[in-house]
Write a protein that holds these residues in place. Sequence first.
Motif, PDB file in Angstrom:
ATOM      1  N   LEU A 171     -23.486  49.694 -12.673  1.00  0.00           N
ATOM      2  CA  LEU A 171     -22.714  49.386 -13.877  1.00  0.00           C
ATOM      3  C   LEU A 171     -21.220  49.596 -13.633  1.00  0.00           C
ATOM      4  N   VAL A 223     -20.657  59.664 -12.433  1.00  0.00           N
ATOM      5  CA  VAL A 223     -21.020  58.495 -11.625  1.00  0.00           C
ATOM      6  C   VAL A 223     -22.215  58.878 -10.753  1.00  0.00           C
ATOM      7  N   PRO A 278     -19.592  57.421 -17.430  1.00  0.00           N
ATOM      8  CA  PRO A 278     -20.667  56.506 -17.844  1.00  0.00           C
ATOM      9  C   PRO A 278     -21.894  57.204 -18.423  1.00  0.00           C
ATOM     10  N   VAL A 279     -21.985  58.519 -18.266  1.00  0.00           N
ATOM     11  CA  VAL A 279     -23.094  59.246 -18.879  1.00  0.00           C
ATOM     12  C   VAL A 279     -22.886  59.362 -20.386  1.00  0.00           C
ATOM     13  N   GLN A 313     -27.727  56.103 -10.599  1.00  0.00           N
ATOM     14  CA  GLN A 313     -28.199  55.098 -11.539  1.00  0.00           C
ATOM     15  C   GLN A 313     -27.064  54.407 -12.293  1.00  0.00           C
ATOM     16  N   ASN A 314     -25.856  55.021 -12.290  1.00  0.00           N
ATOM     17  CA  ASN A 314     -24.723  54.439 -12.993  1.00  0.00           C
ATOM     18  C   ASN A 314     -23.793  53.639 -12.087  1.00  0.00           C
TER      19      ASN A 314
END
Length: 279
Positions: A73, A66, A33-34, A69-70
Amino acid sequence: MLIADSGSTKTDWLLVSADGAVGQTLASPGINPVHQPAAEIESTLAEVASRLTEKPAQVYFYGAGVLAQNQPLMRQLLQTAFPTCTAPLAESDLLGAARALCQRKAGVACILGTGANSCLYDGERIVQNTPPLGYILGDEGSGAVLGRQFLNALFKGTLPATMRDDYLRSEGLTYADIIRRVYREPLANRFLASTSLYIAAHLNESPALQQLVTDNFRQFLQRNVRPYGHPDLPVNAVGSMAHVYRDQLLAACRAEGFTLGAVVKSPVRGMADYHAQFV
């Protein structure tokens, strides 16, 4: 339950029944996700869901990128892709490695692959983590750093000139090619780590090469594991570097006063064993 071990290039999925029996296994592109937009991750998850032979009641996803902050989501995307599961879990690949390696016991858990990372684990959570800093500033013990040290040794003469010539010939490279791949093209870390294939194939031919691998692991232990202050705890490791060079990792642990614990190539089965305890 559905278990996922995800890196930036590949994700391993394992479907496990309530009694712990291994069911379906499959692979998908990596999820991070980054570096990836939500739509791309959603598409990958939907493709995985379409290939499953059974609908999971729970999903445990451990992945690179992960971060705290992710997590919201990732949980939302997992819930959308697997609507039959309740409260899907999304955690870091490092926590996944720790749970796979140590289960519910305290220990030091390490990831030793293209990159490197480590943590002090209390049997449930990560309580301390030495920043790995990446292959330029850190990542001792990794394939990328081993490759950097290997190429340095080839061209600066600490490994035989015959090995340098053989490496260049077998890989179809020149000195100029190597400089370009490292300094002018993307993903230099993967190129550096790719030298491990040659190193592993020629390891028994050169004591100096074996020492190079051992010293890479010793630097990892000195700079990343020793700061935890727990030489009493076993050092456990997951990843291709730990798996391929287990003998050198063992030698490094002995030299630095550590005990080598579990060493596995992939953590996904251990992750399933961890969560099966709570079913």
